[in-house]
Design a protein around this motif. Structure first.
Motif, mmCIF file in Angstrom:
data_model
loop_
_atom_site.group_PDB
_atom_site.id
_atom_site.type_symbol
_atom_site.label_atom_id
_atom_site.label_comp_id
_atom_site.label_asym_id
_atom_site.label_seq_id
_atom_site.Cartn_x
_atom_site.Cartn_y
_atom_site.Cartn_z
ATOM 1 N N SER A 52 -37.161 -37.941 -45.896
ATOM 2 C CA SER A 52 -36.506 -36.830 -45.195
ATOM 3 C C SER A 52 -36.072 -35.759 -46.181
ATOM 4 O O SER A 52 -35.905 -36.011 -47.383
ATOM 5 N N ASP A 56 -31.437 -32.195 -44.370
ATOM 6 C CA ASP A 56 -31.450 -32.823 -43.050
ATOM 7 C C ASP A 56 -30.692 -34.149 -43.082
ATOM 8 O O ASP A 56 -29.936 -34.463 -42.150
ATOM 9 N N ALA A 57 -30.908 -34.936 -44.140
ATOM 10 C CA ALA A 57 -30.218 -36.217 -44.266
ATOM 11 C C ALA A 57 -28.710 -36.018 -44.375
ATOM 12 O O ALA A 57 -27.921 -36.766 -43.788
ATOM 13 N N ASP A 59 -27.005 -33.479 -43.215
ATOM 14 C CA ASP A 59 -26.492 -33.026 -41.920
ATOM 15 C C ASP A 59 -26.354 -34.194 -40.950
ATOM 16 O O ASP A 59 -25.369 -34.274 -40.204
ATOM 17 N N ARG A 60 -27.316 -35.118 -40.961
ATOM 18 C CA ARG A 60 -27.212 -36.295 -40.088
ATOM 19 C C ARG A 60 -26.006 -37.147 -40.467
ATOM 20 O O ARG A 60 -25.302 -37.684 -39.597
ATOM 21 N N TRP A 61 -25.762 -37.295 -41.768
ATOM 22 C CA TRP A 61 -24.597 -38.073 -42.226
ATOM 23 C C TRP A 61 -23.307 -37.419 -41.740
ATOM 24 O O TRP A 61 -22.417 -38.097 -41.224
ATOM 25 N N SER A 63 -22.913 -35.395 -39.240
ATOM 26 C CA SER A 63 -22.829 -35.469 -37.783
ATOM 27 C C SER A 63 -22.316 -36.829 -37.330
ATOM 28 O O SER A 63 -21.618 -36.924 -36.318
ATOM 29 N N LEU A 64 -22.634 -37.883 -38.081
ATOM 30 C CA LEU A 64 -22.211 -39.223 -37.696
ATOM 31 C C LEU A 64 -20.811 -39.556 -38.193
ATOM 32 O O LEU A 64 -19.968 -40.033 -37.423
ATOM 33 N N ARG A 149 -25.092 -44.782 -30.838
ATOM 34 C CA ARG A 149 -25.610 -43.444 -31.115
ATOM 35 C C ARG A 149 -27.030 -43.497 -31.698
ATOM 36 O O ARG A 149 -27.554 -42.478 -32.146
ATOM 37 N N SER A 151 -28.133 -44.673 -34.444
ATOM 38 C CA SER A 151 -28.176 -44.284 -35.851
ATOM 39 C C SER A 151 -28.694 -45.433 -36.704
ATOM 40 O O SER A 151 -28.270 -46.588 -36.527
ATOM 41 N N TYR A 153 -27.805 -46.081 -39.567
ATOM 42 C CA TYR A 153 -26.686 -46.585 -40.370
ATOM 43 C C TYR A 153 -26.054 -47.836 -39.755
ATOM 44 O O TYR A 153 -25.298 -48.546 -40.435
#
Length: 227
Positions: A52, A56-57, A59-61, A63-64, A149, A151, A153
């Protein structure tokens, strides 16, 4: 390598160093430290992360883990919230670190889960498991919420519960997570920051200021991932 150190590195905010040391990460997840039943999933997690774009990675972190309190990696936020007890708990945790020769930077938050895992990776396994058992109800609920969600993670958090030999019923926690209202939507976040706005006399903060992040200043050292 220690499974706790590996999970701490992967659970931390994904800084650019992760991509610079991708080969070391892949070697670590394919080594003997992980439970055999989880190894393939970890390899997939790391491969997808490295494939990725870093922005982007990241932003995903964010967001979570950094929008809403329900997925915060600051453990005491789940236990004490914003009460005064949290401050004393921080002091006690720092003292516990120092007694075992583990010093923090002045800006480091001692209850940040990746940091806790790095510390525990240096302690005897029985002691590390005992620490994690004390917070397994928090980690288990984080795992359930991450799974709800969808995810990736969730894998890391579920593995922590397993390491602690936790007897938590993840099925029940997943059901609870599915019934909880989300606290990371734009509407909820707007209300949260409005409620938390603080003004001192005539020195009001700029209304254009972005809300503060809860990411600790420190990040796990990826360069030591194979140590």
């Amino acid at each position: 390598m220690s499974v706790l150190k590996l999970i701490g590195v992967l659970l931390d905010y994904p800084q650019d160093a992760l991509w610079q040391h991708g080969d070391e990460l892949l070697a670590a997840v394919d080594g003997p430290g992980l439970p055999p039943g989880r190894r393939a999933a970890f390899v997939q997690f790391v491969r997808e992360l490295l494939a990725s774009d870093p922005l982007d990675a990241q932003d995903r972190w964010l967001s979570l883990f950094d929008r809403g309190r329900s997925m915060s990696l600051l453990l005491f936020e789940h236990i004490h919230g914003e009460s005064r007890d949290r401050g004393q708990a921080m002091v006690d945790l720092i003292d516990a670190y120092r007694k075992n020769g583990y010093e923090l930077d002045a800006k480091e938050l001692p209850d940040y889960l990746p940091l806790v895992l790095e510390y525990l990776s240096q302690r005897p396994q029985e002691e590390a498991q005992d620490w994690l058992r004390h917070v397994s109800h928090i980690v288990g609920l984080l795992a359930a919420r991450a799974g709800q969600r969808e995810s990736p993670y969730a894998l890391l958090l579920e593995t922590l519960v397993e390491f602690a030999d936790g007897k938590l019923e993840l099925g029940a926690l997943r059901q609870r997570a599915s019934e909880e209202p989300r606290d990371d939507t734009p509407e909820v976040m707007d209300r949260l920051w409005e409620d938390e706005a603080v003004r001192f006399g005539n020195e009001a903060p700029d209304e254009n200021c972005a809300p503060p992040t809860r990411i600790p200043a420190r990040s796990a050292d990826i360069r030591q991932v194979q140590s």
